[in-house]
Design an enzyme around this catalytic site. Structure first.
Site, PDB file in Angstrom:
ATOM      1  N   CYS A   4       0.842  -1.211   0.000  1.00 16.52           N
ATOM      2  CA  CYS A   4       0.000   0.000   0.000  1.00 16.52           C
ATOM      3  C   CYS A   4       0.871   1.253   0.000  1.00 16.52           C
ATOM      4  O   CYS A   4       1.727   1.424   0.870  1.00 16.52           O
ATOM      5  CB  CYS A   4      -0.927  -0.021   1.214  1.00 16.52           C
ATOM      6  SG  CYS A   4      -1.784   1.532   1.479  1.00 16.52           S
ATOM      7  N   CYS A   7       0.611   3.276   3.264  1.00 10.28           N
ATOM      8  CA  CYS A   7       1.308   2.585   4.366  1.00 10.28           C
ATOM      9  C   CYS A   7       2.817   2.816   4.244  1.00 10.28           C
ATOM     10  O   CYS A   7       3.496   3.026   5.250  1.00 10.28           O
ATOM     11  CB  CYS A   7       0.987   1.093   4.373  1.00 10.28           C
ATOM     12  SG  CYS A   7      -0.631   0.712   5.096  1.00 10.28           S
ATOM     13  N   ASP A  30      -0.419  16.696  -0.621  1.00  2.54           N
ATOM     14  CA  ASP A  30      -0.737  15.939  -1.838  1.00  2.54           C
ATOM     15  C   ASP A  30       0.316  16.261  -2.900  1.00  2.54           C
ATOM     16  O   ASP A  30       0.698  17.418  -3.082  1.00  2.54           O
ATOM     17  CB  ASP A  30      -2.143  16.300  -2.341  1.00  2.54           C
ATOM     18  CG  ASP A  30      -2.668  15.285  -3.341  1.00  2.54           C
ATOM     19  OD1 ASP A  30      -3.646  14.583  -3.022  1.00  2.54           O
ATOM     20  OD2 ASP A  30      -2.089  15.191  -4.447  1.00  2.54           O
ATOM     21  N   HIS A  46      -4.070   0.574   8.469  1.00  2.00           N
ATOM     22  CA  HIS A  46      -4.607   0.446   7.108  1.00  2.00           C
ATOM     23  C   HIS A  46      -6.107   0.160   7.153  1.00  2.00           C
ATOM     24  O   HIS A  46      -6.546  -0.848   7.697  1.00  2.00           O
ATOM     25  CB  HIS A  46      -3.899  -0.669   6.340  1.00  2.00           C
ATOM     26  CG  HIS A  46      -4.399  -0.792   4.936  1.00  2.00           C
ATOM     27  ND1 HIS A  46      -3.879  -0.059   3.898  1.00  2.00           N
ATOM     28  CD2 HIS A  46      -5.428  -1.515   4.416  1.00  2.00           C
ATOM     29  CE1 HIS A  46      -4.542  -0.347   2.789  1.00  2.00           C
ATOM     30  NE2 HIS A  46      -5.495  -1.226   3.081  1.00  2.00           N
ATOM     31  N   ASN A  87     -12.887   9.980  -1.277  1.00  2.00           N
ATOM     32  CA  ASN A  87     -13.407   9.263  -2.432  1.00  2.00           C
ATOM     33  C   ASN A  87     -13.448   7.769  -2.110  1.00  2.00           C
ATOM     34  O   ASN A  87     -12.563   7.254  -1.427  1.00  2.00           O
ATOM     35  CB  ASN A  87     -12.518   9.511  -3.656  1.00  2.00           C
ATOM     36  CG  ASN A  87     -12.516  10.971  -4.070  1.00  2.00           C
ATOM     37  OD1 ASN A  87     -13.549  11.635  -4.022  1.00  2.00           O
ATOM     38  ND2 ASN A  87     -11.361  11.483  -4.445  1.00  2.00           N
ATOM     39  N   HIS A  98      -6.223   3.273   0.547  1.00  2.00           N
ATOM     40  CA  HIS A  98      -5.972   3.466   1.980  1.00  2.00           C
ATOM     41  C   HIS A  98      -6.765   4.719   2.330  1.00  2.00           C
ATOM     42  O   HIS A  98      -6.539   5.775   1.720  1.00  2.00           O
ATOM     43  CB  HIS A  98      -4.467   3.638   2.238  1.00  2.00           C
ATOM     44  CG  HIS A  98      -4.073   3.852   3.669  1.00  2.00           C
ATOM     45  ND1 HIS A  98      -3.127   3.058   4.318  1.00  2.00           N
ATOM     46  CD2 HIS A  98      -4.476   4.768   4.591  1.00  2.00           C
ATOM     47  CE1 HIS A  98      -2.975   3.480   5.564  1.00  2.00           C
ATOM     48  NE2 HIS A  98      -3.778   4.534   5.749  1.00  2.00           N
ATOM     49  N   HIS A 100      -8.269   8.027   3.058  1.00  2.00           N
ATOM     50  CA  HIS A 100      -7.628   9.348   3.162  1.00  2.00           C
ATOM     51  C   HIS A 100      -8.673  10.429   2.960  1.00  2.00           C
ATOM     52  O   HIS A 100      -9.620  10.264   2.181  1.00  2.00           O
ATOM     53  CB  HIS A 100      -6.483   9.503   2.155  1.00  2.00           C
ATOM     54  CG  HIS A 100      -6.853   9.207   0.733  1.00  2.00           C
ATOM     55  ND1 HIS A 100      -6.970   7.920   0.261  1.00  2.00           N
ATOM     56  CD2 HIS A 100      -7.131  10.023  -0.312  1.00  2.00           C
ATOM     57  CE1 HIS A 100      -7.306   7.953  -1.016  1.00  2.00           C
ATOM     58  NE2 HIS A 100      -7.425   9.225  -1.399  1.00  2.00           N
ATOM     59  N   HIS A 102      -9.023  14.380   1.876  1.00  2.00           N
ATOM     60  CA  HIS A 102      -8.380  15.539   1.257  1.00  2.00           C
ATOM     61  C   HIS A 102      -8.837  16.781   2.024  1.00  2.00           C
ATOM     62  O   HIS A 102     -10.048  16.984   2.207  1.00  2.00           O
ATOM     63  CB  HIS A 102      -8.844  15.713  -0.193  1.00  2.00           C
ATOM     64  CG  HIS A 102      -8.509  14.571  -1.109  1.00  2.00           C
ATOM     65  ND1 HIS A 102      -7.505  14.633  -2.050  1.00  2.00           N
ATOM     66  CD2 HIS A 102      -9.062  13.331  -1.247  1.00  2.00           C
ATOM     67  CE1 HIS A 102      -7.460  13.485  -2.733  1.00  2.00           C
ATOM     68  NE2 HIS A 102      -8.397  12.688  -2.264  1.00  2.00           N
TER      69      HIS A 102
HETATM   70  P1  5GP Z   1      -7.819   9.733  -4.445  1.00  2.00           P
HETATM   71  O1  5GP Z   1      -7.848   9.959  -5.920  1.00  2.00           O
HETATM   72  O2  5GP Z   1      -7.565   8.270  -4.117  1.00  2.00           O
HETATM   73  O3  5GP Z   1      -8.960  10.303  -3.677  1.00  2.00           O
HETATM   74  O4  5GP Z   1      -6.576  10.554  -3.906  1.00  2.00           O
HETATM   75  C1  5GP Z   1      -5.272  10.096  -3.960  1.00  2.00           C
HETATM   76  C2  5GP Z   1      -4.398  11.305  -3.862  1.00  2.00           C
HETATM   77  O5  5GP Z   1      -3.083  10.853  -3.559  1.00  2.00           O
HETATM   78  C3  5GP Z   1      -4.306  12.115  -5.155  1.00  2.00           C
HETATM   79  O6  5GP Z   1      -4.757  13.438  -4.909  1.00  2.00           O
HETATM   80  C4  5GP Z   1      -2.820  12.044  -5.519  1.00  2.00           C
HETATM   81  O7  5GP Z   1      -2.336  13.270  -6.030  1.00  2.00           O
HETATM   82  C5  5GP Z   1      -2.170  11.688  -4.208  1.00  2.00           C
HETATM   83  N1  5GP Z   1      -0.954  10.912  -4.353  1.00  2.00           N
HETATM   84  C6  5GP Z   1      -0.768   9.818  -5.155  1.00  2.00           C
HETATM   85  N2  5GP Z   1       0.483   9.345  -5.001  1.00  2.00           N
HETATM   86  C7  5GP Z   1       1.094  10.144  -4.082  1.00  2.00           C
HETATM   87  C8  5GP Z   1       2.416  10.148  -3.532  1.00  2.00           C
HETATM   88  O8  5GP Z   1       3.280   9.318  -3.826  1.00  2.00           O
HETATM   89  N3  5GP Z   1       2.696  11.136  -2.630  1.00  2.00           N
HETATM   90  C9  5GP Z   1       1.767  12.073  -2.269  1.00  2.00           C
HETATM   91  N4  5GP Z   1       2.144  12.995  -1.373  1.00  2.00           N
HETATM   92  N5  5GP Z   1       0.513  12.096  -2.777  1.00  2.00           N
HETATM   93  C10 5GP Z   1       0.190  11.142  -3.676  1.00  2.00           C
HETATM   94 ZN    ZN Z   2      -2.343   1.263   3.682  1.00  2.00          ZN
END
Ligand code: 5GP
Ligand code: ZN
Length: 114
Positions: A4, A7, A30, A46, A87, A98, A100, A102
């Site tokens: 993950c 993680c 982000d 997790h 989301n 995982h 999260h 925003h």
């Molecule tokens: P989701 O689309 O799952 O709601 O959000 C995932 C978020 O994780 C996205 O906004 C993306 O920019 C961010 N993200 C993806 N990979 C990484 C990473 O390696 N480091 C950081 N800091 N953010 C990441």
């Molecule tokens: Zn995780």
């Protein structure tokens, strides 16, 4: 979970810009910010998404929202307002499995629910 991404970020195996950390919660910038302030807040345990919240793990969500309120104040966005989004799954466009949240702020966000 060993495969993950978040993680690995929590474990420090993948670098991130840390904004806040306590026993239960990790928050970091982000990598692809959609607003001047765009921070992700995650539980250290997790949990794959908000769809997996149950009576055993729901305290994680309370900790996350407590941390988010602190972070928003520290980042200077609390007064003007901001958005917290999570989301879930394919239709919710969840790309990292995982849980999260925003935190986005620092500008007037679009009025959109989808
Ligand atoms: P989701 O689309 O799952 O709601 O959000 C995932 C978020 O994780 C996205 O906004 C993306 O920019 C961010 N993200 C993806 N990979 C990484 C990473 O390696 N480091 C950081 N800091 N953010 C990441
Ligand atoms: Zn995780």
């Amino acid at each position: 979970m060993s495969d993950c991404l978040f993680c690995k970020i929590i474990a420090g195996e993948i670098p991130s810009t840390k904004i806040y950390e306590d026993e239960f919660v990790y928050a970091f910038k982000d990598i692809n910010p959609l607003a001047p302030v765009h921070i992700l807040v995650v539980p250290k345990n997790h949990i794959s998404s908000a769809a997996e919240i149950n009576s055993e793990n729901s305290s994680a969500v309370a900790h996350i929202f407590e941390a988010a309120a602190k972070i928003a104040k520290e980042q200077g966005i609390a007064e003007d307002g901001y958005r917290i989004v999570t989301n879930i799954g394919e239709n919710g466009c969840q790309s990292v499995k995982h849980l999260h949240f925003h935190i986005m702020g620092g500008r007037k966000l679009e009025v959109t629910m989808g």
